[in-house]
Design a protein around this motif. Structure first.
Motif, short mmCIF file in Angstrom:
data_model
loop_
_atom_site.label_atom_id
_atom_site.label_comp_id
_atom_site.label_asym_id
_atom_site.label_seq_id
_atom_site.Cartn_x
_atom_site.Cartn_y
_atom_site.Cartn_z
N LEU A 1 4.02 2.42 1.71
CA LEU A 1 5.63 2.27 1.11
C LEU A 1 5.91 4.45 1.79
O LEU A 1 7.09 4.51 1.99
CB LEU A 1 5.29 2.92 -0.04
N THR A 2 5.00 5.03 2.07
CA THR A 2 5.31 6.88 2.73
C THR A 2 6.02 6.30 3.59
O THR A 2 6.83 7.80 4.41
CB THR A 2 3.92 7.59 2.45
N GLN B 1 5.97 9.06 -9.71
CA GLN B 1 5.05 8.10 -9.33
C GLN B 1 4.00 9.02 -10.78
O GLN B 1 4.29 9.67 -11.31
CB GLN B 1 4.37 9.37 -8.04
N SER C 1 0.96 -0.95 -0.23
CA SER C 1 0.23 0.00 -0.15
C SER C 1 1.33 0.76 -0.24
O SER C 1 2.56 1.14 0.03
CB SER C 1 -1.05 0.01 1.06
N PHE C 2 0.78 2.18 -0.19
CA PHE C 2 1.12 3.26 -0.71
C PHE C 2 1.29 4.30 0.55
O PHE C 2 2.27 4.96 1.32
CB PHE C 2 0.75 4.57 -1.27
N LYS D 1 -1.00 10.65 -2.92
CA LYS D 1 0.88 10.16 -1.99
C LYS D 1 1.61 10.96 -1.99
O LYS D 1 2.55 11.07 -1.05
CB LYS D 1 1.26 9.15 -3.35
N GLU E 1 6.48 4.18 -8.08
CA GLU E 1 5.08 4.01 -7.59
C GLU E 1 5.47 3.15 -6.18
O GLU E 1 5.60 3.35 -5.48
CB GLU E 1 4.57 2.90 -8.71
N ASN E 2 5.46 1.66 -6.54
CA ASN E 2 5.18 1.56 -4.79
C ASN E 2 6.22 0.25 -4.97
O ASN E 2 6.93 -0.48 -3.99
CB ASN E 2 3.68 0.38 -4.35
N TRP F 1 12.25 10.29 -6.58
CA TRP F 1 10.70 9.81 -6.73
C TRP F 1 9.88 10.21 -7.64
O TRP F 1 9.75 10.66 -8.38
CB TRP F 1 10.28 11.13 -5.38
#
Length: 614
Positions: free
Chosen positions: A404-405, A422, A400-401, A541, A592-593, A420
């Motif tokens: 990730l974050t 996205q 999931s983001f 995100k 992305e992830n 980064w």
């Protein structure tokens, strides 16, 4: 299917394509992102292919094609200029004629040749260059009525225009014509200070705060500028003393002997050391530009009566002058096209075709139509897999983001530098959180590290902060929404450190490396920063990443610089991103992830750099 209009800019610099359908922006991109040639001027065949593909269309489906200027009118200006300056400039004339006769006079034919599927039934339109700029500023703006100010080097004849936008109409009210040009004046200073024209103007802007405003030399530079080089009128119009310039009929910007005699300063050679006189001249040039723009804005207010101002043209990317203009409070609201240069002309040409040629009504919305400038291509997991197959790369995938974050915010807080990547690529020159290099603004060494080890660029260049929109006022004076990084703001007093006293003999980098604030890596010498405010709705995100960083550190911002090295266009594809990551000292790459750790990647054998410094 709705009515699709393709806008194109090409053949000068920053070629681009944009597509609107029934007045709504579907996609827009610069050709340089695909070809990897900075400021690519060639026909934007890759950008055209992308925007059509994004809409699920082929060229035959188009309602119209709009090119961002009138080539025949520009050719007329070229001929008349050389005639006026004859016999000077013969070599320049012969060089220009070869290109024009071979490529630029027959643009309609070239368009049909490039767009092989197109029939003669699809109209090809040619709005004037500054109308395209004006349309790019007004039609996507959040205003029903606005004064429009466009300033650049030169279009066909016009170099600056003041217009009035109301509903679907744009009326041009005032026009400054070549060779008298505010944009070319600023570019002449860029050239004289040893930077490249059309790419180094932002370096001049970044160098200006190192100048000493109280210096007699700075005052003398300003005096010479307005007494000998440019005649500034009360309404903001300018008359340049062409004895000082060589661009009208020559191959360089300035008559160096005249400038050296007036300024008592020789032209700086490219890449040569910068001294205090160079910094003082940069400051004088920046202040001269600001004075001109403020006078133009007052004139625009006077003749339109509007409470709103919109701007485009390359000079509108000067975020320092933009902020000075806002602070003058001439207008209640100011909105600037984020792709203000020639690339944005493609979008403006399409909008001009829709509202003026097709006579379609404008659907007014209270927020702008630019979709946070996320108008470029995005890439699926298959493209990430190609990196792994091509390079033997390894990556960790997060489910999931939010996971990730949380993980990436910890790495940034630990001093790591992160590429980064996205979603959809940004349209325009600014990286706005989808093709960005991110780092911790609290780290005193980070500005130097990013400039020298990551970006391979001049050490004096500042970095921008991306700050949570809701927290911007905690850090910056008179904060307001700035999603496109087109304004500067000044750090609040309580965050500043007492300035170390330096004299003009102190080395630039000693001043640069002095601790100026609690967030030193984004604080310029004058306590300014080019701010991007990040809204949860437009980029959830990126907002979440900064929010997670705030939870860890108490700091609501990150350094955000464009994902590229000096001389390279901002990365477009995952492979572009991986190559840039491996050629620099970035620690992590996030696509992305998927997270790529530099320490686990195989040896990278491609050339260290493929790009010429700009």
């Amino acid at each position: 299917m709705g009515k699709a209009i393709l806008g194109i800019s090409a053949f000068y610099h920053d070629s681009a394509a944009a597509l609107i359908v029934d007045g709504e922006i579907i996609a827009a991109a610069q050709e340089e992102r695909f070809t990897r040639i900075k400021h690519d001027a060639s026909f934007p065949k890759n950008a055209v292919e992308y925007v059509l593909q994004e809409a699920g269309l082929v060229a035959e489906d188009l309602y119209a094609i709009a090119f961002y200027d009138k080539p025949l009118l520009k050719f007329e200006r070229l001929l008349e200029t050389y005639h006026a300056f004859a016999p000077k400039g013969l070599s320049s004339f012969l060089k220009a004629m070869r290109v024009w006769i071979k490529e630029k006079l027959f643009i309609k034919k070239a368009l049909r040749k490039e767009l092989k599927q197109i029939s003669n039934k699809v109209p090809v339109l040619f709005p004037e260059h500054h109308l395209s700029h004006a349309a790019s500023a007004f039609y996507p703006s959040p205003f029903e009525d606005a004064a429009i100010l466009t300033i650049d080097g030169v279009g066909e004849w016009a170099t600056t225009t003041i217009s009035h936008g109301s509903g679907k109409s744009i009326k041009i009210l005032r026009e400054l014509q070549f060779p008298h040009s505010i944009g070319l004046l600023y570019s002449a200073f860029t050239y004289y200070l040893g930077f490249k024209v059309n790419s180094g103007e932002y370096k001049l802007m970044g160098l200006a705060p190192y100048g000493n405003a109280a210096s007699l030399e700075t005052e003398n530079f300003k005096k010479k500028i307005f007494e000998e080089i440019v005649d500034l009128r009360q309404d903001g119009s300018v008359i340049l003393n062409m004895d000082y310039f060589n661009y009208a009929a020559g191959l360089t910007m300035t008559n160096d002997a005249k400038w050296e005699s007036a300024l008592r300063l020789a032209r700086r050679a490219p890449e040569a050391a910068l001294n205090q006189s160079h910094m003082n001249l940069a400051l004088a040039a920046q202040q001269a530009l600001e004075e001109i723009i403020i006078r133009l804005a007052r004139t625009a207010k006077e003749i339109t009566g509007s409470k709103n101002l919109v701007m485009a043209g390359g000079v509108a990317l000067n975020c320092v002058s933009n902020s000075k203009l806002v602070n003058e409070k001439i207008f209640e609201n100011v909105w600037i096209q984020p792709a203000a240069g020639d690339a944005g002309g493609a979008l403006g040409a399409a909008f001009a075709a829709w509202h003026i040629w097709a006579n379609e009504e404008r659907k007014y919305i209270s927020t702008d139509k630019m979709q946070a400038a996320y108008l470029g291509p995005q890439f699926d997991v298959a493209n990430i897999s190609r990196i792994m197959h091509k390079y033997g790369a390894t990556a960790e995938r997060y489910d999931s983001f939010e996971q990730l974050t949380s993980a990436i915010s910890k790495k940034i807080a630990d001093g790591k530098v992160v590429g980064w990547f996205q979603g959809r690529m940004e349209f325009g020159p600014r990286a706005l959180g989808n093709r960005s290099i991110l780092a911790d603004p609290r780290n005193p060494a980070m500005q130097k590290q990013l400039n020298l080890k990551i970006k391979s660029r001049e050490g004096f260049r500042p970095f921008a902060p991306s700050v949570l929109a809701e927290d911007a006022s905690c850090y910056f004076e008179n904060a307001f929404p700035s999603p496109y990084m087109l304004f500067v703001a000044y750090l609040k007093e309580h965050l500043r450190k007492p300035l170390v006293s330096f004299d003009e003999q102190t080395d630039m980098y000693a001043r640069l490396n002095s601790l100026r604030s609690d967030v030193p890596a984004i604080t310029h010498l004058d306590f300014s920063a080019r701010v991007q405010t990040v809204d949860k709705t437009s980029n959830p995100k990126f907002w979440q990443l900064i929010h997670d960083f705030k939870k860890l550190t108490g700091c609501s911002m990150l350094i955000n610089t464009s994902f590229n090295v000096r001389g390279e266009p901002i990365v477009c594809t995952p492979i572009d991103a991986y190559r840039c990551f491996m050629r620099t000292e970035m620690d992590y790459l996030v696509i992305e992830n998927y997270v790529f750790d530099k320490t686990t990647q195989p040896e990278f054998v491609e050339r260290t750099s493929l790009f010429e410094p700009d």
